[in-house]
Every structure is written in structure tokens, then in C-alpha cells.
Scaffold this motif. Structure first.
Motif, PDB file in Angstrom:
ATOM      1  N   THR A  97       1.007  -1.183  -0.008  1.00  0.00           N
ATOM      2  CA  THR A  97      -0.071   0.114  -0.151  1.00  0.00           C
ATOM      3  C   THR A  97       0.667   1.154  -0.177  1.00  0.00           C
ATOM      4  OG1 THR A  97      -0.077  -0.286   2.470  1.00  0.00           O
ATOM      5  CG2 THR A  97      -1.865  -0.873   1.177  1.00  0.00           C
ATOM      6  N   ASP A  98       0.569   2.238  -0.905  1.00  0.00           N
ATOM      7  CA  ASP A  98       1.315   3.565  -0.705  1.00  0.00           C
ATOM      8  C   ASP A  98       1.032   4.457   0.700  1.00  0.00           C
ATOM      9  OD1 ASP A  98      -1.150   4.926  -1.463  1.00  0.00           O
ATOM     10  OD2 ASP A  98      -0.755   4.695  -3.368  1.00  0.00           O
ATOM     11  N   SER A  99       1.348   5.579   0.586  1.00  0.00           N
ATOM     12  CA  SER A  99       1.279   6.142   1.918  1.00  0.00           C
ATOM     13  C   SER A  99      -0.231   6.633   2.230  1.00  0.00           C
ATOM     14  CB  SER A  99       2.400   7.645   1.892  1.00  0.00           C
ATOM     15  OG  SER A  99       1.777   8.393   0.983  1.00  0.00           O
ATOM     16  N   CYS A 100      -0.905   6.777   1.100  1.00  0.00           N
ATOM     17  CA  CYS A 100      -2.206   7.422   1.458  1.00  0.00           C
ATOM     18  C   CYS A 100      -3.285   6.107   1.645  1.00  0.00           C
ATOM     19  CB  CYS A 100      -2.882   8.335   0.222  1.00  0.00           C
ATOM     20  SG  CYS A 100      -2.942   7.605  -1.130  1.00  0.00           S
ATOM     21  N   GLN A 101      -2.885   4.949   1.226  1.00  0.00           N
ATOM     22  CA  GLN A 101      -3.620   3.755   1.311  1.00  0.00           C
ATOM     23  C   GLN A 101      -3.390   2.953   2.848  1.00  0.00           C
ATOM     24  OE1 GLN A 101      -2.229   1.759  -2.111  1.00  0.00           O
ATOM     25  NE2 GLN A 101      -4.165   2.107  -3.250  1.00  0.00           N
ATOM     26  N   SER A 102      -2.161   3.365   3.321  1.00  0.00           N
ATOM     27  CA  SER A 102      -1.884   2.629   4.594  1.00  0.00           C
ATOM     28  C   SER A 102      -2.543   3.142   5.753  1.00  0.00           C
ATOM     29  CB  SER A 102      -0.225   2.832   4.663  1.00  0.00           C
ATOM     30  OG  SER A 102       0.446   2.178   3.660  1.00  0.00           O
ATOM     31  N   VAL A 115      -1.716  -2.394  11.995  1.00  0.00           N
ATOM     32  CA  VAL A 115      -2.766  -3.181  11.379  1.00  0.00           C
ATOM     33  C   VAL A 115      -3.067  -4.331  12.363  1.00  0.00           C
ATOM     34  CG1 VAL A 115      -3.605  -4.488   9.203  1.00  0.00           C
ATOM     35  CG2 VAL A 115      -1.816  -2.596   8.974  1.00  0.00           C
ATOM     36  N   LYS A 116      -4.556  -4.189  12.699  1.00  0.00           N
ATOM     37  CA  LYS A 116      -4.924  -5.258  13.728  1.00  0.00           C
ATOM     38  C   LYS A 116      -5.383  -6.385  13.146  1.00  0.00           C
ATOM     39  CE  LYS A 116      -4.467  -3.177  17.724  1.00  0.00           C
ATOM     40  NZ  LYS A 116      -4.041  -3.770  18.888  1.00  0.00           N
ATOM     41  N   ARG A 117      -5.936  -6.376  11.716  1.00  0.00           N
ATOM     42  CA  ARG A 117      -6.557  -7.755  11.491  1.00  0.00           C
ATOM     43  C   ARG A 117      -6.794  -7.521   9.881  1.00  0.00           C
ATOM     44  NH1 ARG A 117      -5.955 -10.614  14.603  1.00  0.00           N
ATOM     45  NH2 ARG A 117      -7.985 -11.301  15.754  1.00  0.00           N
ATOM     46  N   LEU A 118      -6.489  -8.587   9.150  1.00  0.00           N
ATOM     47  CA  LEU A 118      -6.442  -8.434   7.756  1.00  0.00           C
ATOM     48  C   LEU A 118      -7.752  -9.859   7.463  1.00  0.00           C
ATOM     49  CD1 LEU A 118      -3.159  -8.270   6.363  1.00  0.00           C
ATOM     50  CD2 LEU A 118      -4.833  -6.480   6.156  1.00  0.00           C
ATOM     51  N   SER A 119      -8.405  -9.815   6.436  1.00  0.00           N
ATOM     52  CA  SER A 119      -9.422 -10.843   6.144  1.00  0.00           C
ATOM     53  C   SER A 119      -9.696 -10.841   4.795  1.00  0.00           C
ATOM     54  CB  SER A 119     -10.745 -10.623   6.956  1.00  0.00           C
ATOM     55  OG  SER A 119     -11.483 -11.680   6.709  1.00  0.00           O
ATOM     56  N   LEU A 141     -10.438  -9.355  -6.288  1.00  0.00           N
ATOM     57  CA  LEU A 141     -10.565 -10.051  -4.747  1.00  0.00           C
ATOM     58  C   LEU A 141     -10.606  -9.023  -3.927  1.00  0.00           C
ATOM     59  CD1 LEU A 141      -7.753 -12.682  -4.966  1.00  0.00           C
ATOM     60  CD2 LEU A 141      -9.957 -13.249  -5.021  1.00  0.00           C
ATOM     61  N   GLN A 142     -11.278  -9.241  -2.788  1.00  0.00           N
ATOM     62  CA  GLN A 142     -11.584  -8.132  -1.852  1.00  0.00           C
ATOM     63  C   GLN A 142     -10.884  -8.625  -0.555  1.00  0.00           C
ATOM     64  OE1 GLN A 142     -15.427  -6.808  -2.009  1.00  0.00           O
ATOM     65  NE2 GLN A 142     -14.909  -5.007  -2.849  1.00  0.00           N
ATOM     66  N   LEU A 143      -9.920  -7.593  -0.022  1.00  0.00           N
ATOM     67  CA  LEU A 143      -9.309  -7.774   1.282  1.00  0.00           C
ATOM     68  C   LEU A 143      -9.696  -6.591   2.083  1.00  0.00           C
ATOM     69  CD1 LEU A 143      -6.855  -8.839   2.788  1.00  0.00           C
ATOM     70  CD2 LEU A 143      -5.451  -7.342   1.986  1.00  0.00           C
ATOM     71  N   VAL A 144     -10.251  -6.908   3.441  1.00  0.00           N
ATOM     72  CA  VAL A 144     -10.408  -5.771   4.507  1.00  0.00           C
ATOM     73  C   VAL A 144      -9.479  -5.972   5.556  1.00  0.00           C
ATOM     74  CG1 VAL A 144     -12.094  -7.434   5.716  1.00  0.00           C
ATOM     75  CG2 VAL A 144     -12.381  -5.019   5.777  1.00  0.00           C
ATOM     76  N   SER A 145      -9.155  -4.529   5.892  1.00  0.00           N
ATOM     77  CA  SER A 145      -8.125  -4.270   6.946  1.00  0.00           C
ATOM     78  C   SER A 145      -8.677  -3.496   8.046  1.00  0.00           C
ATOM     79  CB  SER A 145      -6.709  -3.893   6.421  1.00  0.00           C
ATOM     80  OG  SER A 145      -7.072  -2.719   5.976  1.00  0.00           O
ATOM     81  N   GLN A 178      -8.457   3.617  13.663  1.00  0.00           N
ATOM     82  CA  GLN A 178      -9.920   3.811  13.637  1.00  0.00           C
ATOM     83  C   GLN A 178     -10.342   3.593  12.563  1.00  0.00           C
ATOM     84  OE1 GLN A 178     -10.503   7.624  15.711  1.00  0.00           O
ATOM     85  NE2 GLN A 178      -8.997   7.145  17.155  1.00  0.00           N
ATOM     86  N   ALA A 179      -9.498   2.981  11.679  1.00  0.00           N
ATOM     87  CA  ALA A 179      -9.961   2.799  10.041  1.00  0.00           C
ATOM     88  C   ALA A 179     -10.282   1.611   9.826  1.00  0.00           C
ATOM     89  CB  ALA A 179      -8.832   3.353   9.277  1.00  0.00           C
ATOM     90  N   VAL A 180     -11.256   1.205   8.938  1.00  0.00           N
ATOM     91  CA  VAL A 180     -11.577   0.021   8.344  1.00  0.00           C
ATOM     92  C   VAL A 180     -11.205   0.369   6.849  1.00  0.00           C
ATOM     93  CG1 VAL A 180     -13.249  -1.807   7.795  1.00  0.00           C
ATOM     94  CG2 VAL A 180     -13.064  -0.796  10.030  1.00  0.00           C
ATOM     95  N   LYS A 181     -10.546  -0.474   6.038  1.00  0.00           N
ATOM     96  CA  LYS A 181     -10.437  -0.356   4.617  1.00  0.00           C
ATOM     97  C   LYS A 181     -10.629  -1.444   3.940  1.00  0.00           C
ATOM     98  CE  LYS A 181      -6.698   3.234   5.737  1.00  0.00           C
ATOM     99  NZ  LYS A 181      -6.312   4.275   4.903  1.00  0.00           N
ATOM    100  N   ILE A 182     -11.297  -1.398   2.711  1.00  0.00           N
ATOM    101  CA  ILE A 182     -11.530  -2.515   1.902  1.00  0.00           C
ATOM    102  C   ILE A 182     -10.792  -2.372   0.611  1.00  0.00           C
ATOM    103  CG2 ILE A 182     -13.567  -3.783   0.681  1.00  0.00           C
ATOM    104  CD1 ILE A 182     -15.315  -2.673   2.818  1.00  0.00           C
ATOM    105  N   PHE A 183      -9.781  -3.156   0.115  1.00  0.00           N
ATOM    106  CA  PHE A 183      -9.218  -3.010  -1.093  1.00  0.00           C
ATOM    107  C   PHE A 183      -9.752  -3.933  -2.039  1.00  0.00           C
ATOM    108  CE2 PHE A 183      -6.397  -1.919   2.526  1.00  0.00           C
ATOM    109  CZ  PHE A 183      -5.868  -0.755   2.210  1.00  0.00           C
ATOM    110  N   ASN A 184      -9.937  -3.438  -3.296  1.00  0.00           N
ATOM    111  CA  ASN A 184     -10.036  -4.277  -4.433  1.00  0.00           C
ATOM    112  C   ASN A 184      -8.714  -4.640  -5.104  1.00  0.00           C
ATOM    113  OD1 ASN A 184     -12.834  -3.932  -4.312  1.00  0.00           O
ATOM    114  ND2 ASN A 184     -12.999  -2.138  -5.486  1.00  0.00           N
TER     115      ASN A 184
END
Length: 801
Positions: A746-751, A756-760, A780-784, A789-795
């Protein structure tokens, strides 16, 4: 003026588009919490490209962005404590095309620093001392009819201090007395050639002051008996060498709030026919849970309350800040619980303001996240003591899918720690208490999820919906979510019970939603009933897992001794304890059942992992799992705490990630199982280790293989970065390190900006909310989730890795 909202979220500045309802950018640069943020308005009314933020890391950052992307940023360092308020003034000089900036910032070090930016050079001009007190807000403007800057400061000593700039230095001119408590907000506005200052304080009042040019005070004339408003007069030297006098008078006092007024803001000015016009409308936010829009009455000129919006119910504390949209048709406020609230003026009735869908999320560290087994929604738990459910919102007329919080199943009194989904509409969660709690979805939630996410009810809920409770509520003196049934909400009152105390169903109102709910609805009407409590642990529950067949739950608690570190297995049919698995000496940090259900893997603070195997046909079902393999005591691969673990989709290999910066793949469990010798210590698993370069806090393996047949491994680190690797068995042995291929990170604005507490990974190929089929989709989708305090969903495009 482009309609973008900038707000501080933990250490990031988030750029959010309320029209598209999605985050368009994240600016990461602060190393502590962001406390204030402001767009730098241009004098010609064009769209802003710069904003400035101040944080608890004692610095200000000047950001330059183009179309949501960061182009450049400058750090302003000088404060010795946290920066808590700032304001910016654009100074246009005819000689240069570039706009010069004058910046005022107030910090907890009791100073106000004045900065200037000329071109690309930024320097601190002056530090004003505010004595022992704190300055809580600052505002800059130009004196009417001149180019002399004036600074207003409000603080904890009930006076508003006015400073004007003379010969490049700010000098104190006046103190405006009147408020009787801490002053929380001050803001200038230019109306019809006069300068107006709005101030608000914890005495529940708003004061409007008028500053205008006046003649110098002459000798007293004989009109002693005429009652006049008290004028505070000061004289400044204009840069042309003339002395000009200005008088400050109290214009109005606005009383309407019943608690502290935390913020007051004017509607932004706009250009009409080449002149700048300032609407006389004021917005105030208060701890009495309301936001009020004020404007003067057209006939009498008296300031009146025009619109009052706010939140009703829930255990909230009120509003901290508010602002207008550039055209004044929308009002945005943020509340104590970290939620944003947005209201929009309806086109039919101008006095009517309707709440709008807006971004929401956790206001403390997010500890765990899980996908629903079918991959339609995610569910998260956090240290803000809530469990939240996010789903994609699908609208008929728009192809764009946006994610929103659609339910808050659990609002707890303890910090949440972990959760596991037991099927689609049931989950078990653990908090900083000894009990595990099981929640089941009510009918109202299933119906609303169906209408918001566009998935038909038949597809969502395979079973019969008969007998499901309508919703849930917490009774007046209760602590658990109690089910509310349809006959309860029908509102039967038996004679003689009119004066009875309110029951739990009074707090729950069933309603059909066609769009994601607002914050006050989330707080009250989206709870899930608690159906079970599981008692058995001696300390706070730390980790929990459920098998794919949804028949077993494994849980573990915080432990410093072997007796307490045992894993407990529970049946999801009888909700009884099946077995206790003692092995580890310290807290078990994460557990994972293998996809085929044969193995249970656990990793712990004691730097060991343990692998438990399910007996095929156990004589007594209580002792179904036995220790199959564990860390070799003679050759420990991990030298620090193991934070995370996961399985490959074929149940052959498992992965562990540790603070020692290593990610290790172990296996092959299936072939070892076939040639099993006696005793778990004798079972040696081959391994393949990878140095990541930063403490590993989360690992997860993708649900499908990459195009070249390798496994996809996502690794989350302590610094907030997420890295993607491919791993493939080359040849016979796991020990060759050439099996690992680095893909991307991930780049600086995606990180994340913190751990990071959990990946799924989503278990199915494709994107949730889209009509993706596993055959056609490359996504594929990955949630972190993270401590920021952030939840991020990556495509993730699996074919381009």
C-alpha cells in the motif's frame, strides 16, 4: 468550494465527497492526532487547492492537493505542545501573482504563533504569549477599508483579545469582556463594509460584535444623559501612514442553547456580479445535542433562530463543531462519538432540513473484522465499545456502489476485543470481560439489509423468518440487548398499566429503510438481541474463532499462567463447553480452524504455535481434539510474540506472523498426517520463512490461487503498511526461500497510520455489491482494520499481481 469535506481522523486528514458519498483521498503526515484542519480560501472565490492541519505532534502541515491527490506539503514546526486551533488569511499583492498567506496557530503551550508564507518560503514571524491560560480559537481578517490584519483570540479567561499588525508585529489593542465562561469559538465576517465578530462560549450564549471605522474620540460634549452603547475604540496606523480609529460595539446576544456552545461559523461568502457578498447567517453547535441556524429578521433586524437540527435519544453528548456547505444548502456537524451528521435543505420547503447519508465509523482502535461467510457484508469490533456492520449500498440508478454502516448490533460497556461469525446472521463477540456473548439478527435487520444491499430476501435468509424477533432494545435498568417481538411493538396497554414504567420496546422502533440509517437511528434501532452468554474464562476474552461447518467455537482469554491460557471449545448447538485444550503458557493471540475442519491452529504470546487435530470418529465427543504438532522446543523459528495465523484454502499449509519481522509458512499437514508417528513433539513440519522488515501484526491468505498457481499472502505490519506476496512450493522442500515473490504494498495514502490489527480476504471471488461472477471477475477483496480507527476495503486485481 468544490464541495469536498476535510476532517481529521486519528493521524490522517480525510477528504470526503458528500455528493458521491465516498472518501476520495487520505493525507498522512502527522505522527499524532489531528486536532484542527482548514481549507485555505482564495480571495477570488475559486476552488481551493490547499489546506492546513495542526496536530498533537506540535506541528502544522500545509498540504497542496490537485483532484484529491497530494502534490506537495510543508511542515511548520515551532510549537512545544499540541496545536489546537488555527486560521489562515490570504493576502493578495498586486505585484506578485502568488498569494501570500498569514497563518495564526494556537497551542497548548499558551502561545499563539504567527506564520507567513511568501512563495514557497514559510517562516514564523512572532510568538504571542497568552500568559498561563489557553487560547481555544483564533480568527484572522483585515480591518475594513485597509490592509491591516486583525487577530481575535478566545480562551479560558472569558475575554476576547484583539491584536492588530503594526510594522510587521501584532500588538494587543483591546479585550472584549462579556462572556462569563471559556470562549470556545470566534470568527470574523465582512458584511456591507463593516466587520462582524461572532463568539460563543460555555456560558451557553453567542455574542455578535460590530467593528467599524469611527472618528477619533473628541472632548466630552454636554450630552451626558444620552444612553449609548459602550464603544471600545482603538487607533491603528494604516500602512499609508494615516491613523484610523475603529470602534467595537456589541451588536447582539443570541440565547437559545441550553448547554455549552462549542462552535460558531458564518456562512461562506460568495461572488455575485463581481462583488463579494456575505450572507448574514450563522451556525452554532452545542453540547445540548442541537445545531442552530440564526439570521436577522427581515423587518426588525433582530437575530432569530431560523432552524434547529440535532439528534434525539441514545447516550450521546452533543456536537463539537459544525460548518456550512459553500452554497449554504447543507449543514455538517460532528458529534462526541466521532460521527458526522449532515442535513440538507429540502427544495420544497426552505425551512425544512432533512438528514442525509454520511460516512461513519469507529472512534477508537478497531480490533477485529470478519466477512460474512457469503461475502455480502463485514462486521467489526473496536475499543469504542461497539460492534458495527458495514454493507454496500446499491442504488438502482447509479452503477457506483458505496459502503455504509447499516447496523450497530452491540453497544457495550467494555472495550470490544474479538469476534467470529457463526453463519450469516449470528456472531459471537468477546470484550474486556470474562463472558462471550452470542447475538442473532432480528427480522428488521434482515429486511433492511435486503433493501439497502439489493440482495433478495430469499437469497439472504434461507430459513423461515417466522419466530424471529422484530428487533432488540436495552431495558431501562438492564445491560443486555433483549429481543423485541412484533406483538410487543403493537403497543398493547392493559387497563391500569398506563402509569407503568417504560418497557424496553419503547426504545425500539421498527422501520423500513431504503437507504443507510443515520447515527441516531444506528444508536437505538439496529441492536441485535443477545441470545447466549458463555461463561468459562477466568480473565478478559482475547480471541475467538469458529469453524466453517459452524458447529464449534474456540475461545481464549488473557493469561499469564498455563492454567488460564487453555483454549475452550464450545458447541454451537447446545452452547455447552466441549473441551479445554491446555498447552500455552501465555495469552493465545489468534486461532484458526482449517477450511476442511480437521485442524485447529493457535498462536500465542509465549512465541509458540500449537496444532490440534480432530479425531475422525471419537468414542466420546468431549475429547474430539488432541495435540497434533507444536513448536520444536530445540529450534524455535520465532523469537518474539506471534500475533497472527491463517490457513491456505486447501488446508495443506498454515502461516504465522510475529513481532520478530518474520512470516513463516509451515506444512504440509496432509502428508505429515498420513505418515504420523507418535507424540506431537515428534511431528516435524517443514517451514519457509520470509523477512518482512517490520513487525508483523496480521496475516491472511487469499481464498483462491493466483494465475501461476501460487498462494496470495497479505501481511499487515506495525507501521500500518500492508504488503502482498505470492508463495509457491518450488521443488520438494519448503526450505528454499526462493518460494516467496514480493508483489506490491500500500502507498502512503492507502496505508494505516498505526498498527494493522486484522486482515481478512473475502471468501468468494468478485466484489461485494457488484454482479461479479467467480468465472468472469478478476477482483478479490481484502478488508483491513487498524488502531488508527479505520476500516479499509481493497479491491485487488489478481491477474495483474
Amino acid at each position: 468550494r468544490g464541495g469536498l469535506v476535510a476532517f481529521g481522523s486519528c493521524r490522517s486528514v480525510v477528504l470526503y465527497d458528500p455528493q458521491k458519498r465516498k472518501v476520495v483521498g487520505t493525507l498522512n503526515g502527522h505522527t499524532e492526532r489531528v486536532n484542527c484542519v482548514q481549507w485555505i480560501h482564495r480571495n477570488d472565490g475559486s476552488q481551493e487547492t490547499e489546506l492546513i492541519s495542526g496536530g498533537s505532534d506540535r506541528c502544522l502541515i500545509l498540504w497542496e492537493i490537485r483532484s484529491g491527490k497530494l502534490v506537495n506539503y510543508i511542515r511548520l514546526e515551532g510549537h512545544t505542545e499540541a496545536v489546537c486551533a488555527l486560521d489562515v488569511l490570504s493576502l493578495e499583492h498586486q505585484s506578485s501573482a502568488e498569494s501570500n498567506l498569514l497563518i495564526a496557530s494556537a497551542g497548548s503551550d499558551s502561545t499563539i504563533r504567527i506564520w507567513s508564507r511568501c512563495g514557497t518560503e514559510v517562516k514564523c514571524l512572532q510568538a504571542l504569549q497568552s500568559g498561563k491560560g489557553f487560547v481555544l480559537d483564533v480568527s484572522l481578517s483585515l480591518l475594513p477599508g485597509s490592509d491591516v490584519p486583525i487577530l481575535a483570540c478566545g480562551g479560558d479567561n472569558c475575554g476576547i483579545y484583539l491584536y492588530t499588525q503594526q510594522d510587521g508585529q501584532f500588538q494587543k489593542q483591546l479585550v472584549l469582556q462579556g462572556h462569563e465562561d471559556w470562549i470556545r469559538g470566534v470568527e470574523w465576517a465582512v458584511c456591507d463594509g463593516d466587520l462582524f465578530l461572532a463568539s460563543c462560549a460555555q456560558d451557553c450564549l453567542i455574542r455578535i460584535w460590530k467593528l467599524q471605522a469611527t472618528l477619533p474620540p473628541l472632548l466630552e460634549t454636554g450630552e451626558e444623559d444620552v444612553i449609548r452603547l459602550k464603544e471600545n475604540i482603538f487607533t491603528v496606523n494604516d500602512n499609508g501612514g494615516l491613523d484610523i480609529s475603529f470602534a467595537v460595539t456589541l451588536d447582539s446576544v443570541l440565547a437559545g442553547h441550553e448547554n455549552w456552545v462549542c462552535a460558531v461559523h458564518w456562512q461562506p461568502s460568495f461572488f455575485k456580479g463581481g462583488r463579494r457578498e456575505q450572507p448574514r447567517r450563522l451556525l452554532s453547535a452545542s453540547m445540548d445535542k442541537t445545531v442552530i441556524l440564526w439570521s436577522p429578521d427581515e423587518e426588525s433586524g433582530v437575530w432569530l433562530e431560523q432552524v434547529r437540527v440535532g439528534e434525539v435519544g441514545g447516550n450521546t453528548l452533543g456536537f463539537f463543531d459544525c460548518c456550512f456547505s459553500p452554497d449554504g444548502t447543507m449543514v455538517l456537524a460532528h458529534a462526541f462519538h466521532g460521527a458526522l451528521h449532515l442535513w440538507k435543505q429540502t427544495s420544497v420547503n426552505k425551512r425544512d432540513w432533512a438528514p442525509q447519508v454520511v460516512i461513519s465509523g469507529h472512534f477508537n482502535s478497531v480490533q477485529d473484522v470478519n466477512w460474512d461467510p457469503e461475502g455480502e457484508f463485514i462486521i467489526t469490533v473496536g475499543s469504542d465499545q461497539t460492534t458495527r456492520l458495514f454493507a454496500p449500498w446499491k442504488r438502482k440508478d447509479q452503477p457506483e456502489v458505496t459502503w455504509h454502516e447499516v447496523a450497530r448490533p452491540q453497544v457495550h460497556g467494555y472495550d470490544m476485543q474479538c469476534l467470529a461469525m457463526i453463519g450469516r446472521f449470528q456472531f459471537v463477540s468477546g470484550a474486556d470481560e470474562k463472558v462471550l456473548r452470542v447475538f442473532t439478527a432480528p427480522r428488521n435487520f434482515v429486511e433492511n439489509l435486503s433493501s439497502i444491499s439489493g440482495v433478495s430476501l430469499e437469497k439472504l435468509y434461507l430459513g423461515e423468518m417466522v419466530g424471529l424477533p422484530e428487533g432488540a432494545a436495552v431495558p431501562a435498568l438492564g445491560l443486555s440487548n433483549k429481543a423485541v417481538f412484533q406483538e410487543d411493538t403493537a403497543g398493547q396497554t392493559v387497563e391500569g398499566e398506563e402509569n407503568a414504567s417504560p418497557s424496553s420496546q419503547d426504545y425500539f422502533q421498527s422501520c423500513s429503510l431504503t437507504e443507510p440509517p443515520t447515527e441516531d437511528h444506528l444508536l437505538q434501532n439496529t441492536l441485535w438481541p443477545e441470545t447466549q452468554k458463555l461463561y468459562g474464562h477466568s480473565y478478559e476474552v482475547f480471541s475467538v474463532a469458529c469453524n466453517r461447518a459452524q458447529t464449534l467455537i474456540a475461545s481464549a482469554c488473557k493469561a499469564s499462567k498455563r492454567d488460564h491460557a487453555a483454549i475452550i471449545l464450545w458447541s454451537t448447538v447446545t452452547w455447552k463447553q466441549l473441551q479445554s485444550l491446555p498447552f500455552h503458557n501465555l495469552t493465545v493471540t489468534q486461532m484458526a480452524f482449517s477450511p476442511n475442519g480437521k485442524f485447529l491452529l493457535a498462536v500465542s504470546r509465549d512465541r509458540k504455535w500449537s496444532l490440534w487435530k480432530c479425531k475422525d470418529s471419537p468414542a466420546e465427543p468431549e475429547a474430539a481434539f488432541s495435540l497434533f504438532a507444536c513448536t520444536d522446543p530445540n529450534m524455535a523459528v520465532h523469537s518474539r510474540i506471534i500475533w497472527s495465523c491463517d490457513w491456505t484454502p486447501d488446508s495443506k499449509y498454515f502461516i504465522t506472523g510475529s513481532r520478530d519481522k518474520k512470516v513463516v509458512i509451515w506444512g504440509d499437514c496432509c502428508s505429515v498426517e498420513a505418515n504420523k508417528r507418535e507424540g506431537p513433539a515428534a511431528t516435524q513440519l517443514d517451514f519457509s520463512a520470509l523477512e518482512v522488515g517490520d513487525s508483523v501484526t496480521a496475516v491472511s491468505i487469499g481464498p483462491v490461487l493466483a494465475s501461476d498457481g501460487s498462494y496470495l499472502v497479505a501481511v499487515g505490519t506495525e507501521s500500518g503498511k500492508i504488503r502482498l506476496y505470492k508463495w509457491k512450493l518450488n521443488g520438494e522442500s519448503l526450505l528454499c526461500s526462493s518460494n516467496w515473490t514480493y508483489c506490491t504494498e500500500t502507498d502512503s495514502c492507502q496505508s494505516h497510520t498505526l498498527v494493522v490489527k486484522r486482515l481478512s480476504w473475502r471468501r468468494r471471488v468478485g466484489r461485494a455489491g457488484h454482479e461479479d461472477t467467480p468465472e468472469s471477475s478478476t477482483w478479490l477483496q481484502l478488508v483491513s482494520c487498524g488502531a488508527d480507527q479505520a476500516v479499509k476495503i481493497f479491491n485487488i486485481n489478481r491477474h495483474s499481481l
